[in-house]
Design an enzyme around this catalytic site. Structure first.
Site, PDB file in Angstrom:
ATOM      1  N   LEU A 115       1.513   0.053  -1.027  1.00  0.00           N
ATOM      2  CA  LEU A 115       1.992  -1.234  -0.514  1.00  0.00           C
ATOM      3  C   LEU A 115       0.936  -1.899   0.353  1.00  0.00           C
ATOM      4  O   LEU A 115       0.954  -3.104   0.540  1.00  0.00           O
ATOM      5  CB  LEU A 115       3.284  -1.039   0.291  1.00  0.00           C
ATOM      6  CG  LEU A 115       4.519  -0.709  -0.533  1.00  0.00           C
ATOM      7  CD1 LEU A 115       5.700  -0.403   0.375  1.00  0.00           C
ATOM      8  CD2 LEU A 115       4.849  -1.857  -1.468  1.00  0.00           C
ATOM      9  N   GLY A 116       0.009  -1.108   0.907  1.00  0.00           N
ATOM     10  CA  GLY A 116      -0.998  -1.741   1.745  1.00  0.00           C
ATOM     11  C   GLY A 116      -1.657  -0.741   2.677  1.00  0.00           C
ATOM     12  O   GLY A 116      -1.235   0.394   2.801  1.00  0.00           O
TER      13      GLY A 116
ATOM     14  N   GLY B 250      -2.832  -0.258   6.593  1.00  0.00           N
ATOM     15  CA  GLY B 250      -2.645  -0.833   7.927  1.00  0.00           C
ATOM     16  C   GLY B 250      -3.871  -0.583   8.781  1.00  0.00           C
ATOM     17  O   GLY B 250      -4.942  -0.272   8.283  1.00  0.00           O
TER      18      GLY B 250
ATOM     19  N   PHE C 144      -4.423   1.893  10.893  1.00  0.00           N
ATOM     20  CA  PHE C 144      -4.914   3.278  10.917  1.00  0.00           C
ATOM     21  C   PHE C 144      -4.184   4.114   9.893  1.00  0.00           C
ATOM     22  O   PHE C 144      -4.305   5.306   9.866  1.00  0.00           O
ATOM     23  CB  PHE C 144      -4.717   3.880  12.327  1.00  0.00           C
ATOM     24  CG  PHE C 144      -3.309   3.736  12.823  1.00  0.00           C
ATOM     25  CD1 PHE C 144      -2.947   2.661  13.628  1.00  0.00           C
ATOM     26  CD2 PHE C 144      -2.330   4.645  12.463  1.00  0.00           C
ATOM     27  CE1 PHE C 144      -1.631   2.508  14.062  1.00  0.00           C
ATOM     28  CE2 PHE C 144      -1.004   4.501  12.893  1.00  0.00           C
ATOM     29  CZ  PHE C 144      -0.659   3.434  13.696  1.00  0.00           C
TER      30      PHE C 144
ATOM     31  N   VAL D 241       0.413   2.351   3.730  1.00  0.00           N
ATOM     32  CA  VAL D 241       1.847   2.204   3.489  1.00  0.00           C
ATOM     33  C   VAL D 241       2.103   2.342   1.990  1.00  0.00           C
ATOM     34  O   VAL D 241       1.396   1.704   1.187  1.00  0.00           O
ATOM     35  CB  VAL D 241       2.357   0.832   3.986  1.00  0.00           C
ATOM     36  CG1 VAL D 241       3.852   0.696   3.764  1.00  0.00           C
ATOM     37  CG2 VAL D 241       2.024   0.648   5.470  1.00  0.00           C
TER      38      VAL D 241
ATOM     39  N   ASP E 222       0.664  -7.989  16.847  1.00  0.00           N
ATOM     40  CA  ASP E 222       0.151  -8.273  15.504  1.00  0.00           C
ATOM     41  C   ASP E 222       1.133  -9.135  14.720  1.00  0.00           C
ATOM     42  O   ASP E 222       1.338  -8.938  13.519  1.00  0.00           O
ATOM     43  CB  ASP E 222      -0.134  -6.959  14.753  1.00  0.00           C
ATOM     44  CG  ASP E 222      -1.026  -7.188  13.535  1.00  0.00           C
ATOM     45  OD1 ASP E 222      -1.166  -6.258  12.723  1.00  0.00           O
ATOM     46  OD2 ASP E 222      -1.542  -8.315  13.394  1.00  0.00           O
TER      47      ASP E 222
END
Ligand code: 7GX
Length: 279
Positions: free
Chosen positions: A21-22, A24, A26, A29, A143
Site C-alpha cells: 500500500l505504500g 511510510g 520508517f 504499509v 504529517d
C-alpha cells in the site's frame, strides 16, 4: 474454561500479504488478509511494519505509534485493530482497518466530476473534527496532508498515518523536530522550518495546506507551487519564500468564502504559535 481471546492480538500464521500500500517514514504499509479459519473469507487489514534491518530507534517509533493509535476513538480517525508479534516478540506490526478507496490523493482526481464544493467542505470539516479530537487528546499529528487522509466512502474521510504523531502529555507546549529523514517541509509551518519546533498550531498550518490540496482536487501539489523559479528549492529558500509573505495561490474556482476560511486558518495558526512573530 473458554480461553479468553484478545481480539487485538493477531496471529502471524493467519496474516497473508496481498499487496503493497505504500512506504511510510520508517515502515511499509501492506494490504493483508487475516484468515484464521483458512476459508479465504478473512477480513482485509492494513499492516504497518518496519523495513528490514531498521535501527532500534525506528522500532520505538512504531511502538509509540501503536500506543497512540490504541488510545484514539473517533469517526474521522482510522480505526486501530491490533498488533501482530513475530520472531518471539522481537518485531511487532501495527494492524489498522483497511479503507478500500485509498487516500484523498488517490481518490479526488479520479472523482473530480462527482465531487462538488459542498462535498469538499464536508471533507474539510471532517478533517477538522478528527484533528480537534486529536488535539483534545493532546497529540500533534505533524504529517497532516491529503496523502494521509483516507476515504471510507464518498461521504466520510478519516485521518491516517500517525507515524510522526507526538503526545504533548508532559504539558510541553511544543515538540522539538529531531533529525527527520524525510520531512514534509511543504506542509510545515514556518516555526517548524525555522525553530524545529512543532506546536499544536503547526497542525493548523498543515490543515491550510491540506485545504489547498482539497480545493485543487489534489491535482496541484504544494511542492510544485512553492518551487521558486531560482533553481532547486532548499529549506532556506522555502523559509525565505514564506518570510517574504508568499503563500499558495488561491485555487481556481475557489469561492471567496473558502479563501476567507484560509485567512481564518492562517490567523488561527498566527494566534497560537508563539514564534511566528519572528517571521
Ligand atoms: C497501517 C498504516 C497506518 C498507520 C496509522 O497510524 C494510521 C493509519 C494507517 C493506514 C494507512 C493506510 C491505509 C489504507 C490504504 O492505504 N488503503 C488503500 C486502498 C486503496 C488504494 C488504491 N490505496 C490505499 N487503508 N487503511 C489504512 C491505514
Amino acid at each position: 474454561p473458554i480461553q479468553e481471546v484478545d481480539p487485538t492480538v493477531f496471529d502471524t500464521r493467519f496474516l497473508r500479504k496481498i499487496d503493497d500500500l505504500g512506504e511510510g517514514h520508517f515502515g511499509k504499509v501492506e494490504l493483508c488478509q487475516y484468515d484464521p479459519h483458512g476459508d479465504g473469507r478473512g477480513e482485509l487489514v492494513a499492516v504497518k511494519s518496519l523495513k528490514p534491518n531498521s535501527k532500534g530507534q525506528l522500532a520505538c517509533h512504531l511502538r509509540r505509534e501503536i500506543d497512540t493509535m490504541r488510545e484514539l476513538y473517533h469517526r474521522n480517525i482510522v480505526k486501530y485493530k491490533g498488533v501482530c508479534s513475530e520472531e518471539g516478540g522481537r518485531t511487532t506490526k501495527l494492524i489498522m482497518e483497511y479503507l478500500p478507496a485509498g487516500s484523498l490523493k488517490d481518490y479526488l482526481p479520479r472523482r473530480k466530476h462527482q465531487t462538488d464544493l459542498k462535498r469538499l467542505l464536508q471533507y474539510a470539516l471532517q478533517i477538522c473534527q478528527g484533528m480537534d479530537y486529536l488535539g483534545s487528546q493532546r497529540f500533534i499529528h505533524r504529517d497532516l496532508a491529503a496523502r494521509n487522509v483516507l476515504v471510507e466512502n464518498e461521504s466520510t474521510v478519516k485521518i491516517g498515518d500517525f507515524g510522526l504523531t507526538m503526545s504533548m502529555k508532559e504539558d510541553k507546549s511544543y515538540y522539538t523536530v529531531k533529525e527527520e529523514t524525510v520531512s514534509p517541509v511543504y506542509w510545515y509551518a514556518p516555526e517548524c522550518l525555522v525553530d524545529c519546533k512543532f506546536y499544536p498550531a503547526s497542525d493548523v498550518w498543515s490543515f491550510g495546506v491540506t485545504l489547498y490540496e482539497l480545493m485543487t482536487y489534489c491535482e496541484s501539489s504544494p511542492t510544485t507551487m512553492l518551487r521558486s523559479s531560482e533553481g532547486p528549492m532548499t529549506l532556506t529558500r522555502l523559509v525565505e519564500v514564506l518570510m517574504a509573505g508568499r503563500r499558495l495561490p488561491c485555487p481556481p474556482r475557489c469561492p471567496d468564502t473558502v479563501r476567507e476560511l484560509r485567512e481564518v486558518v492562517s490567523s488561527a495558526h498566527q494566534g497560537c504559535s508563539l514564534s511566528l512573530s519572528l517571521i
